[in-house]
Design an enzyme around this catalytic site. Sequence first.
Site, PDB file in Angstrom:
ATOM      1  N   THR A 119       9.502  13.823 -15.212  1.00  0.00           N
ATOM      2  CA  THR A 119      11.018  13.830 -15.302  1.00  0.00           C
ATOM      3  C   THR A 119      11.606  13.624 -14.570  1.00  0.00           C
ATOM      4  O   THR A 119      11.572  14.391 -13.132  1.00  0.00           O
ATOM      5  CB  THR A 119      10.787  14.218 -15.984  1.00  0.00           C
ATOM      6  OG1 THR A 119      11.507  15.604 -15.955  1.00  0.00           O
ATOM      7  CG2 THR A 119      10.198  14.341 -17.627  1.00  0.00           C
ATOM      8  N   HIS A 120      12.117  12.119 -13.843  1.00  0.00           N
ATOM      9  CA  HIS A 120      13.279  12.427 -12.914  1.00  0.00           C
ATOM     10  C   HIS A 120      12.263  12.242 -11.568  1.00  0.00           C
ATOM     11  O   HIS A 120      13.268  12.469 -10.389  1.00  0.00           O
ATOM     12  CB  HIS A 120      14.673  13.886 -12.652  1.00  0.00           C
ATOM     13  CG  HIS A 120      14.808  13.799 -13.429  1.00  0.00           C
ATOM     14  ND1 HIS A 120      16.685  13.333 -14.216  1.00  0.00           N
ATOM     15  CD2 HIS A 120      14.891  14.870 -14.795  1.00  0.00           C
ATOM     16  CE1 HIS A 120      16.805  13.908 -14.921  1.00  0.00           C
ATOM     17  NE2 HIS A 120      16.075  14.694 -16.030  1.00  0.00           N
ATOM     18  N   SER A 161      -1.675  -7.116   3.132  1.00  0.00           N
ATOM     19  CA  SER A 161      -0.940  -7.636   4.397  1.00  0.00           C
ATOM     20  C   SER A 161      -1.434  -8.455   5.497  1.00  0.00           C
ATOM     21  O   SER A 161      -2.981  -8.729   5.453  1.00  0.00           O
ATOM     22  CB  SER A 161      -0.609  -6.062   4.918  1.00  0.00           C
ATOM     23  OG  SER A 161      -0.433  -6.315   6.680  1.00  0.00           O
ATOM     24  N   SER A 162      -0.646  -8.936   6.254  1.00  0.00           N
ATOM     25  CA  SER A 162      -1.511  -9.729   7.155  1.00  0.00           C
ATOM     26  C   SER A 162      -1.315  -9.833   8.623  1.00  0.00           C
ATOM     27  O   SER A 162      -1.369  -9.826   9.139  1.00  0.00           O
ATOM     28  CB  SER A 162       0.034 -10.916   7.205  1.00  0.00           C
ATOM     29  OG  SER A 162       1.532 -10.555   7.670  1.00  0.00           O
ATOM     30  N   LYS A 189      -5.443  -3.442   4.211  1.00  0.00           N
ATOM     31  CA  LYS A 189      -4.118  -2.983   2.734  1.00  0.00           C
ATOM     32  C   LYS A 189      -4.428  -3.762   1.093  1.00  0.00           C
ATOM     33  O   LYS A 189      -4.487  -5.392   1.349  1.00  0.00           O
ATOM     34  CB  LYS A 189      -2.745  -2.803   3.279  1.00  0.00           C
ATOM     35  CG  LYS A 189      -1.708  -2.501   2.987  1.00  0.00           C
ATOM     36  CD  LYS A 189      -0.499  -2.311   3.691  1.00  0.00           C
ATOM     37  CE  LYS A 189       0.747  -1.872   3.043  1.00  0.00           C
ATOM     38  NZ  LYS A 189       1.119  -2.474   1.311  1.00  0.00           N
ATOM     39  N   GLU A 224       3.910  -6.937  -9.182  1.00  0.00           N
ATOM     40  CA  GLU A 224       5.311  -7.123  -8.323  1.00  0.00           C
ATOM     41  C   GLU A 224       5.268  -8.531  -8.830  1.00  0.00           C
ATOM     42  O   GLU A 224       6.595  -8.691  -8.971  1.00  0.00           O
ATOM     43  CB  GLU A 224       4.913  -7.344  -6.958  1.00  0.00           C
ATOM     44  CG  GLU A 224       4.774  -6.054  -6.558  1.00  0.00           C
ATOM     45  CD  GLU A 224       3.696  -6.257  -4.641  1.00  0.00           C
ATOM     46  OE1 GLU A 224       4.081  -5.045  -4.049  1.00  0.00           O
ATOM     47  OE2 GLU A 224       3.028  -7.327  -4.412  1.00  0.00           O
TER      48      GLU A 224
END
Length: 471
Positions: free
Chosen positions: A188-189, A319-320, A325, A332
Amino acid sequence: MAIETVRIERDSLGEVEVPAEALYGAQTARAVRNFPISGLRPHPDLIVATAQVKLAAARVNHRAGRLTDEQARAIEQAAQEIIDGLWHEHFVVDPYQAGAGTSHNMNTNEVIANRANEILGGRRGEYKPVHPNDHVNLGQSSNDVIPTAGRLALLRATPKLIEAFRKLADAFCQKAQEFGNLTKTGRTHLQDAVPIRLGDEFTGYGAALRRAADRIAEARLALTEINLGATALGTGINAFPGYRAQVAEELSRITGFPLRPARNTFEITQSHADFAHLSGAIRNAALEVIRIASDIRLLGSGPRAGLGEIILPPVQPGSSIMPGKVNPSIAEMVNMVAFQVVGYDHAVSLGVLSGQLDLNVWTPLIVYNLLWATDILTNALEVFRTRCVEGIQANEKRLAELAHGSIALATILTPRIGYLRAAEIAKKAWETGKTVREVVVEEGVLSPEEADEILDPVKMALPQDPDANQC
């Protein structure tokens, strides 16, 4: 002999050049020149829905003796061809067009009239014996045709969205069963909290998505009330007594939807609150999707410096520049789509609140945004389910490590030693880097056996009322 590339038609403003092979006519050609805005075309569901309106109107007008057998037969055949998917390339008016959708309505009238005359042996652009206004649009106005067509298009489109939400909910619930006995640190938070089971967390996602689907289904029902037959303002001018009920019944037969005439034709012509209600339900569902997709990204963050409690299926290099990665690309994308849906809802809201006096003229904008919101969110949910959620794995080693090391385990001690003493133990565990179990045993608060029994995160994560948390 040179082939003519254009024909000359006349409307109330004068002569207009129209592409020779176009099924549309003068008013559509003017609209194409007036509104070269987005390069977009009408949504296919709106094209079909408008043709369904024209088909229903032709049948009712024919039964009333307002169309000849020949005119009615040709209009009905032309409209049915459009419903079946033909001639859609001749619907060319940009969604950003004249208010009330007059241009789209006339595009439909002209295509049906020209096709009807071809069926009867005539030529495009002659409008004999079928005229776009006098026969295809008989007893109608853009002010009742376009809102009705918009409702039909959304009644046709939204079941796919509702199904996509329910399938995604099923996928989360299936994962909830798979992860049912895996304990993790609650948060939480964005701070450590008491233990929870990963499966229970996923039941929350599934339940939220089911509720979102139910809200859309409920809001959709209001669209079955139509103002067809209200014509220009709600008075029914140029229609005939009984037309509203008859055309609603005929349109119900054509579409399969349980349509009914508006209780108050003036209210439904002025107000687009039903569209706002549906848009709000879709927006609220998108907000849930944003929250859940963001959680999935966070739970899968890492692989070494993040939470890393779940492992997302890799779908593409992330990632390029950074080798190895892998990003949460599907989640997304889902967030991007849901953000856009929220934006569509804002445009719908502005259109709804901007209706003035006897007519809301912003129907083209409202319907366009709702249809595309429905489409892109449906597609995004399908991809989210099949390319992400169904392939999620639990990182059991990481879950256990974080759950047993959580300082929030001190919560279970408060009934035994009080809040302040438990807080001191939590603080010492944090400052020394030890576990809560190690501290309480060192300080003699609990025996090793008692600590193992009381500070077991698996037991702490068990719901007090498991039957109340079904997915």
